[in-house]
Scaffold this motif. Structure first.
Motif, PDB file in Angstrom:
ATOM      1  N   ARG A 254       0.792  -1.226   0.000  1.00 17.10           N
ATOM      2  CA  ARG A 254       0.000   0.000   0.000  1.00 17.10           C
ATOM      3  C   ARG A 254       0.826   1.279   0.000  1.00 17.10           C
ATOM      4  O   ARG A 254       0.509   2.227  -0.720  1.00 17.10           O
ATOM      5  CB  ARG A 254      -0.945  -0.011   1.219  1.00 17.10           C
ATOM      6  CG  ARG A 254      -1.681   1.304   1.477  1.00 17.10           C
ATOM      7  CD  ARG A 254      -2.609   1.648   0.328  1.00 17.10           C
ATOM      8  NE  ARG A 254      -3.231   2.931   0.521  1.00 17.10           N
ATOM      9  CZ  ARG A 254      -2.753   4.074   0.064  1.00 17.10           C
ATOM     10  NH1 ARG A 254      -1.623   4.103  -0.617  1.00 17.10           N
ATOM     11  NH2 ARG A 254      -3.406   5.203   0.276  1.00 17.10           N
ATOM     12  N   THR A 255       1.871   1.352   0.799  1.00 18.32           N
ATOM     13  CA  THR A 255       2.536   2.645   0.993  1.00 18.32           C
ATOM     14  C   THR A 255       3.764   2.799   0.099  1.00 18.32           C
ATOM     15  O   THR A 255       4.308   1.825  -0.431  1.00 18.32           O
ATOM     16  CB  THR A 255       2.981   2.823   2.459  1.00 18.32           C
ATOM     17  OG1 THR A 255       4.081   1.929   2.726  1.00 18.32           O
ATOM     18  CG2 THR A 255       1.853   2.502   3.420  1.00 18.32           C
ATOM     19  N   THR A 256       4.220   4.044  -0.033  1.00 21.67           N
ATOM     20  CA  THR A 256       5.406   4.326  -0.838  1.00 21.67           C
ATOM     21  C   THR A 256       6.627   3.590  -0.296  1.00 21.67           C
ATOM     22  O   THR A 256       7.393   2.984  -1.056  1.00 21.67           O
ATOM     23  CB  THR A 256       5.681   5.845  -0.857  1.00 21.67           C
ATOM     24  OG1 THR A 256       4.503   6.524  -1.300  1.00 21.67           O
ATOM     25  CG2 THR A 256       6.822   6.184  -1.788  1.00 21.67           C
ATOM     26  N   TRP A 257       6.820   3.646   1.025  1.00 21.25           N
ATOM     27  CA  TRP A 257       7.954   2.948   1.640  1.00 21.25           C
ATOM     28  C   TRP A 257       7.888   1.455   1.369  1.00 21.25           C
ATOM     29  O   TRP A 257       8.903   0.831   1.037  1.00 21.25           O
ATOM     30  CB  TRP A 257       7.963   3.210   3.154  1.00 21.25           C
ATOM     31  CG  TRP A 257       8.592   4.511   3.525  1.00 21.25           C
ATOM     32  CD1 TRP A 257       7.973   5.732   3.647  1.00 21.25           C
ATOM     33  CD2 TRP A 257       9.968   4.748   3.817  1.00 21.25           C
ATOM     34  NE1 TRP A 257       8.873   6.702   3.993  1.00 21.25           N
ATOM     35  CE2 TRP A 257      10.104   6.124   4.112  1.00 21.25           C
ATOM     36  CE3 TRP A 257      11.098   3.933   3.859  1.00 21.25           C
ATOM     37  CZ2 TRP A 257      11.324   6.698   4.451  1.00 21.25           C
ATOM     38  CZ3 TRP A 257      12.317   4.506   4.208  1.00 21.25           C
ATOM     39  CH2 TRP A 257      12.423   5.873   4.487  1.00 21.25           C
ATOM     40  N   GLU A 258       6.704   0.876   1.520  1.00 24.72           N
ATOM     41  CA  GLU A 258       6.547  -0.562   1.289  1.00 24.72           C
ATOM     42  C   GLU A 258       6.796  -0.925  -0.173  1.00 24.72           C
ATOM     43  O   GLU A 258       7.394  -1.963  -0.469  1.00 24.72           O
ATOM     44  CB  GLU A 258       5.148  -1.010   1.709  1.00 24.72           C
ATOM     45  CG  GLU A 258       4.914  -1.003   3.216  1.00 24.72           C
ATOM     46  CD  GLU A 258       3.471  -1.306   3.568  1.00 24.72           C
ATOM     47  OE1 GLU A 258       3.242  -1.972   4.582  1.00 24.72           O
ATOM     48  OE2 GLU A 258       2.564  -0.873   2.815  1.00 24.72           O
ATOM     49  N   GLN A 259       6.324  -0.084  -1.080  1.00 25.24           N
ATOM     50  CA  GLN A 259       6.535  -0.358  -2.502  1.00 25.24           C
ATOM     51  C   GLN A 259       8.019  -0.299  -2.853  1.00 25.24           C
ATOM     52  O   GLN A 259       8.515  -1.105  -3.659  1.00 25.24           O
ATOM     53  CB  GLN A 259       5.725   0.630  -3.353  1.00 25.24           C
ATOM     54  CG  GLN A 259       4.217   0.383  -3.272  1.00 25.24           C
ATOM     55  CD  GLN A 259       3.413   1.399  -4.053  1.00 25.24           C
ATOM     56  OE1 GLN A 259       3.939   2.161  -4.854  1.00 25.24           O
ATOM     57  NE2 GLN A 259       2.103   1.430  -3.820  1.00 25.24           N
TER      58      GLN A 259
END
Length: 324
Positions: A254-259
């Motif tokens: 979901r998040t930018t960091w996770e991506q």
């Protein structure tokens, strides 16, 4: 020519007339350039805060899901224990009526036929074994019940803690949004967007999965940026990239960091970009999709809409790219 002394009251009146009428020490209105510079800083800060909000929200959803599973398991076990308890009570009542000893079975020692006696003993042993098994099952289930209840309670407390984190981040985001909108309106650049926009057609060079990604992303052009938005009426930056790649059958976090972390082994040089690649800004506060021909499609920030712009004009320093 002399005018003589001016009466005190008259002097005060003249002084009041001569005083400036505006607020004392009021700060001058910022110039357009200053407003733009402040907006850039706000947008950069908002990028990071929105991603923190998204991260906290994902943790909360996972914690809530864990609690729901544990609580459902606890409820099922509670029902099992209640059923076993009823069986144990019935056994106790039956034992009370017939006597606590299996030898109290009618005729157990009254028969003179050895075969009949052996059959009755076997029956008594079977009944005793069934009762023992039921008692053991009840004991096991009952002992596990407290552990399951405690696990569910701990999961609920964890979910509540994560929810508090979400609310804290949400509060900061909302404050930033007020400031962003104020500056955008001053600059005449506020765009509320259209949640029902049908976007534009993608006619770029992408093929395969990337073509599906960009057809979806271009169809969202004109929809508003919404922090925490995952569609269909509005998106934030990582919400758009996630939804676009989902349309091509690829599941992104979901998040930018996770991506960015998810793509650790899928990074590509910036001089080798291909349509569909994810482009991350420095600080990992923003992510966009490369559309080919030097352009990106992205959900920029509050007061703006999903749009296609030249990569060079995105206004953000780039840290790297990922090819899903």
């Amino acid at each position: 020519m002399r005018f003589g002394r001016v009466p005190v009251a008259v002097g005060l009146a003249i002084g009041l007339v001569l005083l400036p009428t505006g607020p004392a020490g009021a700060d001058p209105e910022p110039t357009i350039g200053q407003a733009k510079a402040k907006l850039d800083k706000l947008n950069d800060r908002a990028d990071k805060v929105v991603d923190r909000f998204n991260t906290a929200n994902e943790r909360y959803k996972k914690a809530r899901t864990a609690y729901t599973k544990l609580n459902d398991s606890y409820k099922r076990k509670l029902a099992t224990v209640a059923d076993l308890r009823d069986q144990v009570i019935s056994m106790a009542v039956e034992s009370y009526k017939t006597g606590n000893d299996v030898t109290a079975f009618p005729g157990l020692f009254g028969t003179t036929d050895p075969e009949d006696r052996l059959a009755e003993l076997a029956l008594a042993e079977q009944v005793t074994r069934e009762r023992a098994e039921k008692l053991a099952a009840f004991d096991r289930a009952n002992r596990g019940l407290k552990a399951d209840r405690d696990k569910a309670q701990e999961a609920l407390e964890s979910a509540d803690k994560e929810r508090d984190g979400v609310e804290k981040e949400r509060s900061e985001v909302l404050k930033l949004i007020v400031q962003q909108k104020k500056l955008l309106r001053k600059l005449g650049a506020y765009n509320q967007g259209n949640p029902n926009s049908t976007g534009i057609e993608y006619t770029g060079p992408a093929s395969g999965n990337a073509a599906a990604v960009l057809r979806f992303a271009f169809a969202q052009v004109g929809k508003p940026y919404v922090f925490g938005g995952t569609g269909p009426g509005g998106y934030d930056c990582s919400g758009l990239t996630q939804a676009a790649w989902r349309a091509a059958g690829v599941s992104l976090p979901r998040t930018t960091w996770e991506q960015w972390a998810w793509g650790a082994k899928r990074k590509v040089p910036l001089n080798s970009l291909q349509p569909g690649d994810l482009i991350f800004s420095e600080g990992l506060g923003h992510v966009s999709i490369y559309a080919g021909n030097g352009k990106i499609v992205h959900a920029p920030q509050t007061g703006d809409v999903v749009k296609v712009v030249p990569l060079a004009s995105s206004g953000r320093s780039i840290v790297g790219a990922v090819r899903p």
